[in-house]
Write an enzyme that holds these catalytic residues in place. Structure first.
Site, short mmCIF file in Angstrom:
data_model
loop_
_atom_site.label_atom_id
_atom_site.label_comp_id
_atom_site.label_asym_id
_atom_site.label_seq_id
_atom_site.Cartn_x
_atom_site.Cartn_y
_atom_site.Cartn_z
CG ASP A 18 -1.88 1.12 1.23
OD1 ASP A 18 -2.15 1.62 0.36
OD2 ASP A 18 -2.31 1.39 2.44
CG MET A 19 1.35 3.41 -3.71
SD MET A 19 3.07 2.47 -3.74
CE MET A 19 3.97 3.77 -3.91
CE1 TYR A 23 -4.81 9.31 -5.58
CE2 TYR A 23 -6.33 11.30 -5.12
CZ TYR A 23 -6.16 9.97 -5.75
OH TYR A 23 -7.14 9.29 -6.16
NE ARG A 60 -1.45 10.79 7.11
CZ ARG A 60 -1.81 9.27 6.48
NH1 ARG A 60 -1.86 8.26 7.38
NH2 ARG A 60 -2.14 9.11 5.21
CG ASP A 120 -3.16 3.82 -2.52
OD1 ASP A 120 -4.10 2.98 -2.59
OD2 ASP A 120 -2.70 4.32 -1.64
CD GLU A 121 -5.74 -1.17 -1.64
OE1 GLU A 121 -5.14 -1.57 -0.38
OE2 GLU A 121 -6.75 -0.58 -1.37
P1 TTP Z 1 -5.47 5.60 1.07
O1 TTP Z 1 -4.60 4.50 0.71
O2 TTP Z 1 -6.68 5.45 1.71
O3 TTP Z 1 -4.80 6.48 1.67
P2 TTP Z 1 -3.35 7.21 1.77
O4 TTP Z 1 -2.65 6.53 0.68
O5 TTP Z 1 -3.57 8.76 1.42
O6 TTP Z 1 -2.63 7.29 3.12
P3 TTP Z 1 -1.83 5.99 3.88
O7 TTP Z 1 -0.53 6.22 4.10
O8 TTP Z 1 -2.75 6.05 5.16
O9 TTP Z 1 -2.56 4.67 3.08
O10 TTP Z 1 -5.73 6.37 -0.40
C1 TTP Z 1 -5.08 6.33 -1.48
C2 TTP Z 1 -5.50 7.68 -2.41
O11 TTP Z 1 -6.80 7.68 -2.66
C3 TTP Z 1 -5.11 8.96 -1.34
O12 TTP Z 1 -3.77 9.51 -1.34
C4 TTP Z 1 -6.08 9.78 -2.00
C5 TTP Z 1 -7.31 9.21 -2.57
N1 TTP Z 1 -8.65 9.31 -1.78
C6 TTP Z 1 -9.53 9.70 -2.40
O13 TTP Z 1 -9.31 10.70 -3.06
N2 TTP Z 1 -10.73 9.74 -1.67
C7 TTP Z 1 -10.93 9.13 -0.36
O14 TTP Z 1 -11.85 9.04 0.31
C8 TTP Z 1 -9.60 8.14 0.02
C9 TTP Z 1 -9.88 7.48 1.32
C10 TTP Z 1 -8.79 8.34 -0.73
#
Ligand code: TTP
Length: 630
Positions: A18-19, A23, A60, A120-121
Site C-alpha cells: 500500500d503506497m 496523492y 499527521r 495505490d495498492e
Molecule cells: P489511501 O490508501 O486510503 O490513503 P493514503 O495513501 O493517502 O494514506 P495511507 O498512507 O494512510 O495509506 O488512499 C489512497 C489515495 O486515494 C489517497 O492518497 C487519496 C485518494 N483518496 C480519495 O481521493 N478519496 C478518499 O476518500 C480516500 C480514502 C482516498
C-alpha cells in the site's frame, strides 16, 4: 456478500503493498521542495478551504486529519502546504495519480502474480519466488541482510522498540530450525523489501507492506506500521492478532454484516467469533457467509491473488454539495455530458493501449426529495450494456438516469421537480481483454466452436456486443466519494456484482434468516474447511475456468444439480454433455443460485447476463467495428 473459498495452502506467501499518503507523494515528486514539509492534497472548488483527501505524515504528526477541511487544517498546522487536485471538465482529474499507480504496479509485478487492488495498492503472490529463494539462497546462508529487511516488524516477536530489534529479526529470519512456513515468509520479507527499494529508487515513492499466508492477513498487516515499513504475520501469531481485533476493522466487516455481528450476537472482536460453530453461523447468515465468518475467525482465507495489472472498471463522478445540488434535468444532462466524455476518453485509451473492452455502463446517483419525508429511499443504480462513443454513452446515461428517477419519485410522482441530486457518476465495468490474435469476432467464435452453434452462441450472437470471450477478474469497482467534490476510483473488495437491472450499490447484506443454498454440494462449508491443508494444484498457464467446462466436468452431478436447482428455476435442457454447449436455459437463471456458485463461474455468468439484456437495446451501435477483419 463475502464468499468463502477453500484455503488453498497455508504456506503461500502473499504480500499486500500500500503506497503511503499516495496523492501527497505524487505531488511532492512534482514539487520536490515540498518533501519533508507538512502537505495535504485538497479537492478543488473549495468550501472552507476544500476537503482533504490525502494527508502527508508530517502533517499527521501536527494533528491534521483527512476528515478536515483546508481551513481547519491550516488552523491546526499553519505551515501546511495544501495542494489542489488537478481539474479537467470542471471536476477532479485523477490521471496523474492513476499513472503514478501504474508505474508502481509495473515494478511490483516483477516477482510474482500481481493484482492491482486500487489506485495505490496491490496484492502479490510471491510463493514461487519465495520457494525458489529458500531453495537457492536461504536467509541463513546470507552473510549480510539489508538493513531495511531487519527493520521489518514480525508479529509475535515482541521486539518493537527494543534496541536489539534488528538482531531479533535477523535471528528469526535465519532460524534454521524454524517452522517451514515461517521460513517461506522470511524469504517473502526479503523479496518485498527488495521490491519496495526498487519502487523507491525508480519512482521516489515509499510504500508499506504486509506479508502473510493469505490476502486477508497481508492486508491487515500492511496498515499496521506505516509509512515505509513492512509487517510479517507468522502463522503462530494469527490467533493473537485476531483475538482483540475490533470486528469492524476486518475487511468486509466494516458495514452491515459487522454491525449485525455486534448488535445481534454481541461479537466485538474477531476473536469473539470463535465461540460460534460453523453450523450456527451458517444458520444465521447463510452457508457461504457463515463459512466465511468461521474461516475469518481463524485467519483462514483462500482468496487467490488474481493476475490483474489494470483497473477493473473506469468511473467518472462528481459530488454536488449544498447549494450546488442539481435540481433540473438539463443540469443533470450537462454534467452527464462531462462525465461521459471523460469516461469515453478513458475507455478509448484502455482499448488502444490495453486492447480491453468494457461491457456494462452503470449510473449511480445520490438524491433527496425536497418535499417529502421519504428521505431514506435511495436513488436506484441502473445498468445497461455499454456502447462506445461519448454521444452514445451520454444517451444511455440519460436514459438510465431517467429510469432511476422514475423509480425514485414513484411512477406517479412529478419527475421534473422536487428532487436534488448530490452525487452523480457513470461507471464502465465488466472489462474484458480482446483475445489476442482476434481479428474478427465471428471468426473467433467459429474457431471456438466449428461445429453446431450452441445455445450459448445463439444467445450471444443475438446480442449486439456478443462476440467476446469472457475472461475478467472478479471484483466490482465502486466509487467512493469524499464528502466534497471529486471522483475516486476505489476497488471494493467485497465480491459484489453489477446487474443489468436495478442494483442499489450497497455493501454487505447480511442474511439474518436462514437461506439454504440450492446447490450446497458446490460450496459446502465442510468441504471448504477440510481442504485447509491441501495445496491447490497450480493452474496451467493459459488455462481458464469456463462455465462450459464446469458444467461438463460436473456432468456427473447434473442430475443432482438440476434437481437441486429446480426450486431455483434452473432447468436442464437437452443432454449435450458431449459437446461444448450450454446446459441450462439462460433466461431462467435464478440470482440466488448464481450467488452460491464458485466465483469463476459467477464471473462468466455475469458476463453473459448483460448480453441477454442487450437485446433490448437499440442495435446499430455495435462495438464490432473494433474487430474488423484485417
Ligand atoms: P489511501 O490508501 O486510503 O490513503 P493514503 O495513501 O493517502 O494514506 P495511507 O498512507 O494512510 O495509506 O488512499 C489512497 C489515495 O486515494 C489517497 O492518497 C487519496 C485518494 N483518496 C480519495 O481521493 N478519496 C478518499 O476518500 C480516500 C480514502 C482516498
Amino acid at each position: 456478500m463475502p464468499v468463502a473459498r477453500p484455503e488453498s495452502s497455508d504456506s503461500r506467501v502473499i504480500a499486500h503493498v500500500d503506497m503511503d499518503c499516495f496523492y501527497v507523494q505524487v505531488e511532492q515528486r512534482k514539487q520536490p521542495h515540498l518533501r519533508g514539509q507538512p502537505t495535504a492534497v485538497v479537492q478543488y472548488n473549495s468550501w472552507q478551504g476544500g476537503g482533504l483527501i490525502a494527508v502527508g505524515y508530517e502533517a499527521r504528526k501536527d494533528g491534521v486529519k483527512r476528515s478536515m477541511r483546508g481551513d481547519e487544517a491550516k488552523k491546526v498546522c499553519p505551515q501546511i502546504h495544501l495542494i489542489t487536485v488537478p481539474v479537467a471538465r470542471g471536476k477532479a482529474d485523477l490521471n496523474i495519480y492513476r499513472n503514478a499507480g501504474s508505474e508502481v504496479v509495473s515494478i511490483l509485478s516483477r516477482k510474482g502474480r500481481c493484482e492491482r487492488a486500487s489506485i495505490d495498492e496491490v496484492y502479490l503472490d510471491l510463493t514461487d519466488a519465495a520457494e525458489k529463494l529458500l531453495k537457492e539462497t536461504p536467509p541463513e546462508s546470507l552473510e549480510s541482510i539489508h538493513e531495511e529487511v531487519l527493520k521489518s516488524h514480525v508479529l509475535g516477536l515482541n521486539s518493537n522498540g527494543d534496541d536489539n530489534h534488528k538482531e531479533i529479526v535477523k535471528e528469526w529470519l535465519q532460524n534454521k530450525n524454524g517452522d517451514p512456513r515461517d521460513k517461506l515468509l522470511a524469504c517473502g520479507a526479503l523479496i518485498v523489501t527488495d521490491l519496495r527499494l526498487q519502487v523507491l529508487q525508480e519512482t521516489q515513492f515509499t510504500c508499506s507492506a504486509g506479508i502473510a499466508h493469505n490476502k486477508m492477513l497481508a492486508k491487515l498487516a500492511s496498515g499496521m506500521n506505516k509509512p515505509a515499513q513492512q509487517t510479517v504475520v507468522p502463522f503462530s501469531s494469527v490467533k493473537d492478532l485476531l483475538e482483540l481485533l475490533p470486528i469492524k476493522k476486518m475487511k468486509q466487516l466494516g458495514g452491515k454484516l459487522g454491525s449485525s455481528l455486534q448488535v445481534d450476537l454481541g461479537v466485538n472482536t474477531v476473536g469473539d467469533l470463535l465461540k460460534y460453530s460453523e453450523e450456527k453461523l451458517q444458520d444465521l447468515y447463510g452457508v457461504n457467509t457463515g463459512t466465511w465468518l468461521w474461516n475469518t475467525a481463524r485467519g483462514m482465507n483462500g482468496e487467490e491473488v488474481e493476475e490483474r495489472l489494470l483497473p477493473k472498471s473506469h468511473a467518472s463522478g462528481k459530488t454536488f454539495r449544498g447549494p450546488s445540488a442539481l435540481k433540473t434535468l438539463s443540469s443533470v444532462e450537462n454534467w452527464l455530458k462531462e462525465l461521459c466524455e471523460e469516461l469515453s476518453e478513458r475507455l478509448h485509451t484502455d482499448l488502444e493501449t490495453n486492447k480491453r473492452i468494457a461491457h456494462t455502463l452503470t449510473l449511480h446517483a445520490d438524491a433527496y426529495k425536497t418535499t417529502d419525508t421519504d428521505s431514506h429511499k435511495k436513488f436506484p443504480s441502473k445498468s445497461c450494456p455499454l456502447r462506445y462513443g461519448a454521444g452514445k454513452l451520454l444517451e444511455d446515461a440519460i436514459n438510465l438516469f431517467q429510469g432511476g428517477l422514475r423509480e425514485y419519485m414513484n411512477p406517479m410522482g412529478n419527475q421534473f421537480c422536487g428532487w436534488k441530486i448530490t452525487n452523480l457518476s457513470v461507471t464502465a465495468s465488466k472489462i474484458i481483454a480482446i483475445p489476442s490474435g482476434t481479428s474478427s469476432i465471428t471468426k473467433y467464435f467459429h474457431c471456438q466452436d466449428p461445429g453446431e452453434k450452441s445455445d450459448l452462441l445463439s444467445t450471444l450472437n443475438d446480442s449486439h456486443e456478443s462476440e467476446l470471450k469472457m475472461e475478467f477478474g472478479g471484483e466490482q469497482s465502486t466509487i467512493t466519494h469524499d464528502e466534497s467534490e471529486t471522483s475516486f476510483d476505489r476497488i471494493d473488495l467485497s465480491s459484489g456484482h453489477e446487474s443489468c437491472s436495478t442494483s442499489n450499490q450497497n455493501e454487505l447484506q447480511p442474511k439474518l434468516s436462514i437461506k439454504e443454498t440450492k446447490i450446497n454440494h458446490l460450496s459446502n462449508g465442510k468441504n471448504i474447511r477440510s481442504n485447509v491443508h491441501k495445496r491447490k494444484p497450480t493452474k496451467e498457464k493459459g488455462e481458464t475456468s469456463s462455465i462450459l467446462r464446469f458444467l461438463q466436468t460436473n456432468s456427473s452431478q447434473l442430475g443432482q444439480t438440476s434437481s437441486a436447482m429446480e426450486g431455483g428455476s434452473l432447468t436442464k435442457s437437452q443432454n449435450r454433455q458431449t459437446t461444448n454447449t450450454w446446459g441450462y436455459n439462460l433466461d431462467e437463471i435464478d440470482q440466488s443460485v448464481v450467488d452460491e456458485l464458485p466465483r469463476e463461474i459467477q464471473e462468466e455468468l455475469y458476463a453473459l447476463l448483460p448480453r441477454k439484456k442487450a437485446n433490448m437495446v437499440k442495435r446499430g451501435s455495435s462495438i464490432a467495428h473494433y474487430f474488423s477483419p484485417k
